[in-house]
Design an enzyme around this catalytic site. Structure first.
Site, PDB file in Angstrom:
ATOM      1  CG  ASP A 124      -7.057  10.123  41.545  1.00 35.98           C
ATOM      2  OD1 ASP A 124      -7.084   9.078  42.285  1.00 35.98           O
ATOM      3  OD2 ASP A 124      -7.805  10.552  40.662  1.00 35.98           O
ATOM      4  CG  HIS A 156      -9.005   6.764  44.240  1.00 35.28           C
ATOM      5  ND1 HIS A 156      -9.051   7.883  44.152  1.00 35.28           N
ATOM      6  CD2 HIS A 156      -9.710   6.068  45.361  1.00 35.28           C
ATOM      7  CE1 HIS A 156     -10.426   8.247  45.168  1.00 35.28           C
ATOM      8  NE2 HIS A 156     -10.274   7.220  45.937  1.00 35.28           N
ATOM      9  CG  HIS A 214      -6.013   7.105  38.261  1.00 35.08           C
ATOM     10  ND1 HIS A 214      -6.874   6.413  37.388  1.00 35.08           N
ATOM     11  CD2 HIS A 214      -6.474   7.101  39.318  1.00 35.08           C
ATOM     12  CE1 HIS A 214      -7.961   6.557  37.831  1.00 35.08           C
ATOM     13  NE2 HIS A 214      -7.734   6.778  39.266  1.00 35.08           N
ATOM     14  CG  HIS A 262     -10.189  13.129  44.556  1.00 37.55           C
ATOM     15  ND1 HIS A 262      -8.743  13.070  44.300  1.00 37.55           N
ATOM     16  CD2 HIS A 262     -10.456  11.850  43.830  1.00 37.55           C
ATOM     17  CE1 HIS A 262      -8.412  12.063  43.947  1.00 37.55           C
ATOM     18  NE2 HIS A 262      -9.415  11.441  43.587  1.00 37.55           N
TER      19      HIS A 262
END
Length: 308
Positions: free
Chosen positions: A204, A281, A279, A200
């Site tokens: 988030d 990012h 959300h 990742h």
């Protein structure tokens, strides 16, 4: 022939007294007492030898004697219960007439104006040559005369104050969180084969759709538009040369080339692009390309940001 034993004069007197007291205690039902109690009472007062054995009159008289005896026994039991300490009747508290309030006492007379308030013993000495300590005793304000001559002096007029200058605006913060105090739903660096980088590349933040997202520092908007898997995104070039990326936005609030300050809104959160739900990012990049990233939380924490 009746088997009821003769009743003595004492029991007859007690029955008469009980009937009279009941009539006195219950004035509202006096008519009922007179109509129902007096006939049995007349029968009770009739001598037994004046009635014929086996007659209806004798049977009614004997029944009245038994009833009067039972009533007398109940009366005596009630009197004994009422007199017993600790009984319900003995513990009954009747309301009393309210007394006068302590706060309604008439106002005290004014004190003698000649009285003065004298302090207690003190280690201080009088000035040299002072004949008496009386000259240094202060008269208490509540002991001053109440006439016009003792009216308190009017307070001196306060000096005119210059108008205060309007407060200076608070300085803009140098750095800010992208969405202050929002919880993290997916941290930076978590391994995931579904990402091209294998992990990742950002953080988030779990926020509702339409939550304002803020510039994290003084910056120039590099791009604001659609970017495939990132959906609607904004990329800022920060003053120290790093890049901040905001992805999956629903609304873009700044155009490319604009200057923004820390805490200024650059868009609204959403779920555009490759997103499983609302959300933000957020990435911090060392150059404006995919995978050139650093930990966003560590980056902003090193610049004093704590609203995570």
């Amino acid at each position: 022939m009746s088997t009821v034993p003769p009743v003595g004069p004492a029991l007859r007197r007690l029955a008469v007294r009980a009937t009279a007291q009941a009539a006195a205690w219950q004035p509202r039902i006096g008519h009922t007492v007179r109509s129902r109690a007096m006939p049995p009472l007349r029968l009770l007062m009739t001598p037994r030898h004046a009635t014929l054995p086996g007659s209806r009159q004798r049977a009614e008289r004997d029944h009245a004697v038994v009833s009067a005896g039972a009533a007398a026994a109940l009366l005596l039991a009630g009197v004994a219960l009422a007199a017993a300490p600790g009984s319900a009747s003995a513990q009954t508290v009747r309301p009393t007439t309210p007394g006068s309030s302590a706060f309604t006492a008439p106002r005290a007379h004014a004190p003698d104006p000649g009285l003065v308030q004298v302090a207690g013993p003190s280690p201080y000495e009088l000035p040299k040559g002072a004949p008496s300590a009386q000259a240094f005793v202060t008269v208490a304000p509540n002991l001053l005369p109440l006439g016009p001559e003792a009216a308190e002096p009017a307070p001196a007029a306060a000096p005119a104050q210059e108008p205060e200058a309007p407060p200076a605006p608070a300085p803009a913060p140098d750095w800010s969180a992208p969405v202050p105090d929002a919880p993290t739903s997916n941290p930076y660096g978590v391994a995931n084969s579904g990402y091209a980088a294998g992990y990742h590349t950002g953080v988030d933040f779990a926020v509702f759709p339409g939550t304002p997202v803020l510039a994290v520092g003084e910056a120039t908007v590099v791009s604001a538009g659609w970017d495939g898997a990132y959906g609607k995104e904004v990329v800022l070039r920060l003053a120290d040369g790093h890049f901040a990326q905001y992805a999956h936005l629903s609304v873009l609030s700044v155009p490319a080339g604009a200057r923004v300050s820390a805490g200024e809104r650059v868009g609204l959160s959403g779920s555009t692009g490759n997103s499983t739900g609302p959300h933000l990012h957020f990435e911090i990049r060392t150059s404006n390309r995919y995978g050139a990233v650093v930990d966003p939380i560590a980056y902003l924490s090193g610049r004093g940001v704590r609203a995570f």
